[in-house]
Write a protein that holds these residues in place. Sequence first.
Motif, PDB file in Angstrom:
ATOM      1  N   ALA A  82      43.034   5.406-117.397  1.00 54.83           N
ATOM      2  CA  ALA A  82      42.709   6.312-118.502  1.00 54.83           C
ATOM      3  C   ALA A  82      42.096   5.617-119.708  1.00 54.83           C
ATOM      4  O   ALA A  82      41.433   6.277-120.524  1.00 54.83           O
ATOM      5  CB  ALA A  82      43.969   7.067-118.942  1.00 54.83           C
ATOM      6  N   ALA A  83      42.284   4.301-119.861  1.00 54.17           N
ATOM      7  CA  ALA A  83      41.846   3.620-121.084  1.00 54.17           C
ATOM      8  C   ALA A  83      40.353   3.798-121.394  1.00 54.17           C
ATOM      9  O   ALA A  83      40.005   4.139-122.531  1.00 54.17           O
ATOM     10  CB  ALA A  83      42.211   2.135-121.013  1.00 54.17           C
ATOM     11  N   PRO A  84      39.431   3.602-120.432  1.00 48.92           N
ATOM     12  CA  PRO A  84      38.012   3.786-120.780  1.00 48.92           C
ATOM     13  C   PRO A  84      37.679   5.214-121.191  1.00 48.92           C
ATOM     14  O   PRO A  84      36.865   5.437-122.092  1.00 48.92           O
ATOM     15  CB  PRO A  84      37.285   3.401-119.478  1.00 48.92           C
ATOM     16  CG  PRO A  84      38.249   2.532-118.750  1.00 48.92           C
ATOM     17  CD  PRO A  84      39.607   3.102-119.065  1.00 48.92           C
ATOM     18  N   ILE A  85      38.312   6.194-120.553  1.00 44.25           N
ATOM     19  CA  ILE A  85      38.026   7.601-120.869  1.00 44.25           C
ATOM     20  C   ILE A  85      38.515   7.943-122.269  1.00 44.25           C
ATOM     21  O   ILE A  85      37.785   8.507-123.094  1.00 44.25           O
ATOM     22  CB  ILE A  85      38.678   8.520-119.829  1.00 44.25           C
ATOM     23  CG1 ILE A  85      38.092   8.245-118.438  1.00 44.25           C
ATOM     24  CG2 ILE A  85      38.490   9.985-120.206  1.00 44.25           C
ATOM     25  CD1 ILE A  85      38.826   8.934-117.318  1.00 44.25           C
ATOM     26  N   LEU A  86      39.771   7.578-122.571  1.00 39.27           N
ATOM     27  CA  LEU A  86      40.294   7.876-123.898  1.00 39.27           C
ATOM     28  C   LEU A  86      39.598   7.034-124.964  1.00 39.27           C
ATOM     29  O   LEU A  86      39.424   7.486-126.104  1.00 39.27           O
ATOM     30  CB  LEU A  86      41.805   7.634-123.931  1.00 39.27           C
ATOM     31  CG  LEU A  86      42.657   8.596-123.104  1.00 39.27           C
ATOM     32  CD1 LEU A  86      44.141   8.344-123.356  1.00 39.27           C
ATOM     33  CD2 LEU A  86      42.318  10.045-123.422  1.00 39.27           C
TER      34      LEU A  86
END
Length: 411
Positions: free
Chosen positions: A69-73
Amino acid sequence: MTTTVPSARTSYRNVLALPGTRLWYVTAALARAPVVMAPLALVFAGYSAGSFTLGGTLAAVYALGEAAAAPILGRWFDTRPFVPVLRWTLTANAISYIALAVTAGRTPAAVLIVLAALAGATGSGAPGGMRAQLSAATPEELRAGALSLDTSLSQAVRAAAPPLASGLYALSTASGTLIAMAVFVAVPAAAAHRIPHAPAPSRTHPRQQDASKVTRILRRSWATALLSAAIMFLIGTVDVLLPARLKAVGSSPTLAGPVLAAFAVTSIVAGLVYGARTWPGGMRAQSACMLLVMTAALAIPGLSGQPLTYALVFALAGTLYSPLLTIRNLALQEQLPQTAWATGFSILYAAAGLGYGVAGLLAAALLDTTTTSTAFLACTAATLVLGIIALAAERLSSPDPAAEDATEPRT
């Protein structure tokens, strides 16, 4: 790539005198503490719900949720107003910790696994988003000092959070530890409007600015992300192998605690020293030199049977670790426009998590198939190979962030 190194004019006093900066560091520490507490807290929660095996599964799923999830958020932080995104993500993170606390031991393991993944995912964008805002709100001549202070703060949290998780568990329960983690992230969520941040970006072309941009940013920053993964691969290796190596040479595995404490203390001090003055060479030269020395130092436990040697080489490695992280953050900012910093920092965050996780799995597998000495040497050699590939690729790419700025949609 333009070389950016810490300036002699850098002053931590000047950094901390900037409006809202002290609050930024306090809230950043509170937001990061649960991330470092999570592995132990989830192991305790799994044990209270049934077994240490479940706890290990929860910790692994948490890390996978972060990495996914880190790149998306992070892209959300680049393309949406900072305050509501920070509040939403941290509030969701706090709720997920509370849900884990309430359901541990009362629901099927599958439910706990889903909640652990959500906890990792919802909290994964905040570190990169907040670091991007710190960089954007800091004058360029103070930026290296601000990031060095941030790295040292992160190391201090990394040193203090696991004992805090153990202490809270001893004083209360696994559920009590998870609730405390929820309280920690609730504070920066409530104070989000007071944290220094840049004006909200335009949202006229939201679809253009999200998924496709993450892919483009990843193409530009993958070499820097690979080096971050290599650095954390090395740290994950020694975390897993050190207790087993100590036992193999006839010492107590509990000596791993003091040895790792020496690493943590020197890394905190080195981060502050690095950001306070100018150092010779550009970022790539510094990275290559530090990575080579750090890898060689951490290979010594594979060759030596003297525990005192371990403490000394880990202390040496700590003096290089924080500067390496600071250089990685500065290098990323050279590669990307400011409108992509949060995404880039989140990609580094995800890469570091993956590097650490893969190292743990590989080290554990090597312990089952070879000696601790061979495992140490194999993992440090793998780190060096990954680092050389990353530095070479970074040199060849040398992107121009101005070109990326020109491709951003304007209104």
